[in-house]
Design a protein around this motif. Structure first.
Motif, PDB file in Angstrom:
ATOM      1  N   ALA A  83       0.843  -1.200   0.000  1.00 36.60           N
ATOM      2  CA  ALA A  83       0.000   0.000   0.000  1.00 36.60           C
ATOM      3  C   ALA A  83       0.876   1.247   0.000  1.00 36.60           C
ATOM      4  N   LEU A  84       0.546   2.174  -0.893  1.00 35.51           N
ATOM      5  CA  LEU A  84       1.179   3.493  -0.937  1.00 35.51           C
ATOM      6  C   LEU A  84       0.071   4.519  -0.735  1.00 35.51           C
ATOM      7  N   CYS A  85       0.417   5.639  -0.153  1.00 30.68           N
ATOM      8  CA  CYS A  85      -0.583   6.667   0.097  1.00 30.68           C
ATOM      9  C   CYS A  85      -0.011   8.019  -0.295  1.00 30.68           C
ATOM     10  N   LEU A  86      -0.780   8.772  -1.072  1.00 30.25           N
ATOM     11  CA  LEU A  86      -0.402  10.133  -1.442  1.00 30.25           C
ATOM     12  C   LEU A  86      -1.353  11.117  -0.782  1.00 30.25           C
ATOM     13  N   ALA A  87      -0.808  12.282  -0.440  1.00 26.51           N
ATOM     14  CA  ALA A  87      -1.621  13.344   0.151  1.00 26.51           C
ATOM     15  C   ALA A  87      -1.375  14.639  -0.594  1.00 26.51           C
ATOM     16  N   ALA A  88      -2.403  15.455  -0.683  1.00 26.93           N
ATOM     17  CA  ALA A  88      -2.280  16.834  -1.166  1.00 26.93           C
ATOM     18  C   ALA A  88      -2.359  17.706   0.074  1.00 26.93           C
ATOM     19  N   LEU A  89      -1.258  18.381   0.382  1.00 28.96           N
ATOM     20  CA  LEU A  89      -1.188  19.208   1.586  1.00 28.96           C
ATOM     21  C   LEU A  89      -2.012  20.491   1.418  1.00 28.96           C
ATOM     22  N   ARG A  90      -2.516  20.984   2.523  1.00 26.84           N
ATOM     23  CA  ARG A  90      -3.258  22.246   2.514  1.00 26.84           C
ATOM     24  C   ARG A  90      -2.307  23.406   2.214  1.00 26.84           C
ATOM     25  N   THR A  91      -2.850  24.497   1.698  1.00 24.96           N
ATOM     26  CA  THR A  91      -2.070  25.698   1.441  1.00 24.96           C
ATOM     27  C   THR A  91      -1.384  26.132   2.735  1.00 24.96           C
ATOM     28  N   GLY A  92      -0.100  26.437   2.626  1.00 23.93           N
ATOM     29  CA  GLY A  92       0.667  26.870   3.788  1.00 23.93           C
ATOM     30  C   GLY A  92       1.412  25.745   4.485  1.00 23.93           C
ATOM     31  N   GLU A  93       1.044  24.508   4.203  1.00 26.94           N
ATOM     32  CA  GLU A  93       1.741  23.357   4.787  1.00 26.94           C
ATOM     33  C   GLU A  93       2.857  22.914   3.839  1.00 26.94           C
ATOM     34  N   THR A  94       3.948  22.430   4.405  1.00 30.21           N
ATOM     35  CA  THR A  94       5.026  21.849   3.605  1.00 30.21           C
ATOM     36  C   THR A  94       5.323  20.472   4.159  1.00 30.21           C
ATOM     37  N   ALA A  95       5.876  19.627   3.324  1.00 27.45           N
ATOM     38  CA  ALA A  95       6.211  18.274   3.776  1.00 27.45           C
ATOM     39  C   ALA A  95       7.154  18.316   4.969  1.00 27.45           C
ATOM     40  N   ALA A  96       8.048  19.298   4.999  1.00 31.49           N
ATOM     41  CA  ALA A  96       8.996  19.418   6.109  1.00 31.49           C
ATOM     42  C   ALA A  96       8.296  19.736   7.427  1.00 31.49           C
ATOM     43  N   SER A  97       7.130  20.396   7.366  1.00 25.15           N
ATOM     44  CA  SER A  97       6.424  20.791   8.590  1.00 25.15           C
ATOM     45  C   SER A  97       5.337  19.797   9.003  1.00 25.15           C
ATOM     46  N   VAL A  98       5.103  18.775   8.170  1.00 20.58           N
ATOM     47  CA  VAL A  98       4.049  17.806   8.469  1.00 20.58           C
ATOM     48  C   VAL A  98       4.695  16.459   8.798  1.00 20.58           C
ATOM     49  N   PRO A  99       4.523  15.978  10.033  1.00 23.00           N
ATOM     50  CA  PRO A  99       5.122  14.691  10.386  1.00 23.00           C
ATOM     51  C   PRO A  99       4.474  13.536   9.614  1.00 23.00           C
ATOM     52  N   GLY A 100       5.288  12.560   9.236  1.00 28.52           N
ATOM     53  CA  GLY A 100       4.757  11.357   8.599  1.00 28.52           C
ATOM     54  C   GLY A 100       4.612  11.433   7.098  1.00 28.52           C
ATOM     55  N   VAL A 101       5.181  12.466   6.469  1.00 25.60           N
ATOM     56  CA  VAL A 101       5.116  12.555   5.007  1.00 25.60           C
ATOM     57  C   VAL A 101       6.506  12.814   4.434  1.00 25.60           C
ATOM     58  N   ILE A 102       6.657  12.433   3.183  1.00 26.70           N
ATOM     59  CA  ILE A 102       7.890  12.676   2.426  1.00 26.70           C
ATOM     60  C   ILE A 102       7.495  13.468   1.186  1.00 26.70           C
ATOM     61  N   ALA A 103       8.160  14.577   0.958  1.00 23.91           N
ATOM     62  CA  ALA A 103       7.840  15.431  -0.189  1.00 23.91           C
ATOM     63  C   ALA A 103       8.024  14.670  -1.496  1.00 23.91           C
ATOM     64  N   VAL A 104       7.085  14.845  -2.415  1.00 18.51           N
ATOM     65  CA  VAL A 104       7.245  14.349  -3.788  1.00 18.51           C
ATOM     66  C   VAL A 104       7.511  15.564  -4.667  1.00 18.51           C
ATOM     67  N   ARG A 105       6.525  16.467  -4.718  1.00 23.45           N
ATOM     68  CA  ARG A 105       6.683  17.727  -5.448  1.00 23.45           C
ATOM     69  C   ARG A 105       5.579  18.689  -5.032  1.00 23.45           C
ATOM     70  N   GLY A 106       5.960  19.916  -4.750  1.00 16.39           N
ATOM     71  CA  GLY A 106       4.973  20.918  -4.342  1.00 16.39           C
ATOM     72  C   GLY A 106       4.176  20.428  -3.157  1.00 16.39           C
ATOM     73  N   PRO A 107       2.846  20.536  -3.230  1.00 16.29           N
ATOM     74  CA  PRO A 107       2.019  20.125  -2.099  1.00 16.29           C
ATOM     75  C   PRO A 107       1.707  18.623  -2.062  1.00 16.29           C
ATOM     76  N   VAL A 108       2.280  17.836  -2.959  1.00 17.80           N
ATOM     77  CA  VAL A 108       2.013  16.394  -2.977  1.00 17.80           C
ATOM     78  C   VAL A 108       3.111  15.666  -2.208  1.00 17.80           C
ATOM     79  N   ALA A 109       2.676  14.787  -1.310  1.00 17.38           N
ATOM     80  CA  ALA A 109       3.623  14.052  -0.475  1.00 17.38           C
ATOM     81  C   ALA A 109       3.204  12.587  -0.356  1.00 17.38           C
TER      82      ALA A 109
END
Length: 193
Positions: A83-109
């Motif tokens: 299982a893989l899971c992708l998320a679209a982060l809310r405006t103002g959030e970055t992968a670096a500031s959200v625990p449990g995600v790895i940046a892919v590109r822009g707001p997608v992690a």
């Protein structure tokens, strides 16, 4: 251009859109979101193949938190039990500031599914779970692109959450402008033309 590999434009966050002439049943009329691309190979997930399996049945903690339809999507023919899971982060959030995600590109992690969904969900616009993935070994994707099996286009963050009720394949092609937009009118089955 001589010496430039066919997959030079592929990078994390781009889409591989199956050409109308792609008849491999695993990829016919699919849109693949590229998660990782390097010399050793490429990994992505098919965005437009929902299954009939509710996420709740396989990942109960995540079932109520995924985008509609709340089913597992078929990410590709490789490692179908992964299982893989992708998320679209809310405006103002970055992968670096959200625990449990790895940046892919822009707001997608990419989401670590061991993360507490209750901590993650307030920071994302949506998440989607995929079973399996699409993978290519070194040079394999470049040769498929040379054969014109794939069209490489930019992704929008909303693509990863697109409803299967809409034709994502056609939508992505239409927004590219002419001549690529004309591919969206391809009937798929030439006998029906």
């Amino acid at each position: 251009m001589a010496g430039v590999p066919a997959d030079a434009e592929v990078e994390p966050g781009t889409l591989l859109v199956a050409a109308p002439t792609m008849f491999d049943p695993n990829f016919k009329r699919t849109v693949v979101f590229v998660i990782d691309h390097r010399a050793e190979g490429t990994l992505g997930v098919v965005l437009n193949r929902p299954s009939d399996v509710p996420v709740h049945d396989v990942l109960p903690g995540w079932g109520g938190h995924v985008a509609q339809p709340q089913s597992v999507f078929v990410g590709g023919p490789v490692e179908k039990k992964t299982a893989l899971c992708l998320a679209a982060l809310r405006t103002g959030e970055t992968a670096a500031s959200v625990p449990g995600v790895i940046a892919v590109r822009g707001p997608v992690a990419l989401v670590d599914l061991d993360t507490d969904p209750d901590v993650l969900v307030p920071k994302v616009r949506g998440v989607r779970v995929f079973a399996g993935y699409a993978g290519w070994d070194s040079g394999q994707l470049a040769s498929e692109i040379e054969r014109e099996d794939w069209v490489i286009v930019p992704a929008l963050p909303s693509d990863i959450l697109a409803s299967p009720d809409h034709d994502l394949w056609g939508q992505v092609l239409r927004r590219q402008g002419v001549p690529l937009a004309l591919l969206a009118t391809h009937p798929g089955d030439l006998q029906r033309n």
